[in-house]
Scaffold this motif. Structure first.
Motif: not given
Length: 712
Positions: A677-689
């Protein structure tokens, strides 16, 4: 079973009377707080960090500085608005990178200044081998020296109390205004230099050399001067240096290709491309993230001896927690009264209260409170008689009262089951099977049974009659919210183990109520050490907290060993963290701060690498569009001119460092959840962001720079 009971209407009955007031805490800066004024205040330090000896510790910034120096020479030879703009923003990039670290280091300056005020030279009353006293400066003390400290005097150095007991004001160090007791022997003998004795006189054996005291180490760590790079930080620096080298080789090979195509590139443009492609953002913020992690611990009154300990806290897989004072409130409380057949609830309550009036222990006072909360104070059983109270002692393990009157003598006793049943038999009585069953019931439930009995001897009737009245159920009260905390730890993937000296049956009952994963009952220091080694052999990092000398081996063996400030010098030296508040539950916060540090580092690394995508679309078309017009299709942002595109990318690359400083200091918010879950959040918020934000930022800068002559 025919038994009368008395149970409280509230879940937990507090001890009698109001407890001590919560100590007032001195003003502290909230962890992660950030003010733009900190940027201005830290500018001089940021400028001093241009020293190559400092820059070499951050390879990414060193490459930017070398590129800026090269571009400065080129701009001096061929001055243009474009060239000088690139040069200015390259130097600003280095400045902002230095500024991130300077701001992080500067946050502890005020606290360090206050500690230095505490750590001033004092006069010590050193006692020689012949017993004579001499006045010496505190800087002249050595380990093993014996000093006397009276009320109103400052403790001249770190040490252990070897004689006497005194109230000590430690507010200058811990922020707590309430004094603490320090006494010889036991686990509360350690004193810290710079604290003030408020009452009595103690003799202290000095344990620290000048310049190596607890305060000296704390000042160095607060200022960041003693902070060593952690293994993960070193590994990430190596990765960043490797990426920088790869991009450097890639950019260098572009010039031969450009020459071959007949369109050699300006070196200024190549340097700008290199600076935008290397991981400048995370390279500039990496040190600040580590310093801020230690700062967040200090803001919570925890001193970490190294960044390695903070980092290890984020990877902890097993957490060892003491039962008493950590999971439970520390003092057992009367929970209910269980009477044997033929004894009414009121009769048992009156006898239990009377037998507890001379018991000054927290357990004894809680019995009085339980009875009084149910209206059992209308009539004292000693009314009309002469009362002879029997105080509780550790030797007798009983308390009681003897009521002597015209009608005879009545003796009431309350105490440990084994002690009171022995008293019953000694006085010629029989222990009913029903009482034994009640004792077993309370023990099975994880409680502590206290037996109440009486002996009635009317005048002229010899020994009289003895009978058991019932059982008082003492319960270890689990602290509110502990189950929720353990649920959070379980969500983090951390296994919790309750360590206690209780018997296994009691330990399991408390563990089940609190929600702990496992139990180590009847634990000895060797048992703790063996458990830690077993967990580590299984590949897990272990954290534990202790305060006694017997905890020192386990604290030294644990990956995160948190010693309480009230503990012994041996415990504080063995651990790699010291909790100045001596709050056993702080261990849970330490783990969360460690995880926040790791998550912040990972999130900003993801954001930094994702940033490069937009810069490809900005600089590569600008460099080669005249040679290869087809590359105009990559100009998805529709940047106005090649010069504007390049400058916009360089300016954004610098500004994003300053924009992320508050996040690096505050830390990415941590929520207890699984790794996936943490990895998904990082990829969405800080990766795509990290991909989208630069597109918007570079486009806005291009719109502004379009109007600048020589660029637009």
């Amino acid at each position: 079973m025919n038994s009368s009971t008395l149970t409280p209407t509230a879940p937990d009955v507090p001890g009698p009377g109001p407890g001590p007031a919560t100590p007032a805490r001195g003003p502290r800066t909230p962890a992660g707080a950030f003010s733009p004024r900190q940027l201005v205040a830290s500018l001089p330090d940021a400028v001093r960090k241009f020293d190559p000896r400092h820059l070499v510790r951050t390879p990414v910034l060193l490459v930017v500085a070398v590129g800026a120096l090269l571009c400065t020479g080129l701009a001096l030879r061929t001055p243009t608005v474009f060239a000088w703009t690139i040069v200015a923003w390259l130097w600003i990039t280095v400045l902002f990178g230095n500024l991130a670290e300077a701001v992080a280091e500067g946050r502890g300056r005020a606290q360090a200044a206050s500690l230095r005020a505490v750590n001033q030279e004092t006069v010590a009353r050193r006692i020689g081998p012949d017993g004579r006293e001499e006045q010496v400066p505190s800087s002249g003390l050595r380990p093993g020296d014996l000093v006397a400290v009276a009320a109103g005097q400052v403790v001249p150095g770190d040490g252990d109390v070897v004689e006497g007991a005194a109230s000590v004001d430690e507010s200058a160090i811990t922020g707590e205004s309430a004094p603490v007791i320090r006494e010889s022997g036991g686990d509360r003998s350690a004193v810290t230099g710079g604290t003030t004795v408020l009452s009595d006189e103690i003799r202290v054996r000095i344990t620290a050399r000048p310049g190596e005291s607890f305060l000296d180490r704390m000042i160095a760590l607060v200022e960041g001067s003693a902070r060593q790079r952690t293994p993960n930080e070193i590994a990430l620096n190596i990765l960043l240096a490797s990426l920088t080298l790869v991009f450097l080789l890639a950019v260098v090979t572009l010039q031969p290709l450009a020459i071959y195509s007949g369109r050699p590139q300006d070196v200024l443009v190549l340097v700008a491309l290199l600076v935008c492609l290397i991981p400048t953002t995370i390279g500039a913020l990496l040190s600040a993230i580590g310093i801020a992690g230690m700062d967040r611990l200090i803001q919570r009154n925890v001193l970490a001896r190294s960044g390695r300990a903070v980092e290890a806290a984020g990877d902890v897989g097993t957490l060892l927690l003491d039962k008493t004072g950590t999971i439970t409130l520390g003092n057992r409380q009367a929970h209910e009264l269980l009477g044997v057949a033929g004894v009414t609830a009121a009769e048992l309550a009156t006898a239990a209260r009377a037998a507890s009036l001379a018991d000054e222990t927290p357990e004894g006072r809680s019995v009085v409170t339980l009875v009084e909360s149910h209206g059992g104070t209308d009539r004292a059983p000693a009314e009309g008689d002469r009362a002879e109270y029997v105080a509780f002692t550790a030797q007798t393990r009983m308390s009681g009262v003897d009521l002597v009157g015209p009608g005879g003598r009545r003796e009431i006793r309350k105490g440990a089951a084994a002690t009171v049943t022995a008293w019953i038999r000694t006085n010629g009585g029989e222990v009913p099977a029903e009482l034994t069953a009640l004792v077993d019931t309370v023990s099975t439930a994880g409680g502590t049974p206290l037996v109440v009995a009486e002996r009635v001897a009317p005048v002229g009737e010899g020994a009289g009659t003895v009978r058991a009245l019932g059982v008082i159920h003492l319960k270890d009260v689990v602290k509110p919210g502990m189950r929720e905390r353990f649920d959070r730890l379980r969500a983090m993937g951390i296994r919790t183990v309750m360590v206690t000296g209780d018997n296994p049956r009691t330990a399991r009952a408390i563990a089940a109520e609190a929600g702990v994963d496992d139990v180590l009952a009847e634990a000895t220091p060797e048992d703790k050490l063996d458990l830690i080694r077993q967990e580590q052999a299984g590949g897990r990092l272990v954290a534990m907290m202790g305060d006694g000398t017997n905890d020192a081996p386990a604290l030294a063996q644990a990956d995160v060993g948190v010693a309480m400030n009230t503990g012994t010098t041996a415990a504080k030296e063995a651990g790699n963290m010291v909790d100045l508040d001596s709050d056993p539950t702080k261990l849970i916060e330490i783990v969360e701060i460690g995880k926040q540090l790791l998550i912040t580092r990972g999130a900003l690394t993801t954001f930094s690498i994702a940033n490069d995508v937009a810069k490809y679309f900005a600089i590569l078309p600008a460099m080669f569009v005249t040679t290869f017009p087809q590359l105009q299709a990559l100009n998805v942002m529709r940047l106005s001119t090649p010069e504007s595109a390049i400058v916009s990318a360089v300016v954004f690359n610098a500004l994003v460092i300053v924009a992320l400083i508050p996040l690096a200091l505050r830390g990415v918010r941590y929520r207890p959840t699984g790794a996936a879950s943490l990895l998904r959040r990082n990829l969405v918020v800080y990766g795509i962001g990290g991909v989208l934000v630069p597109f918007a930022g570079i486009k806005l800068l291009d719109l502004v720079l379009t109007h600048v002559p020589g660029i637009g």
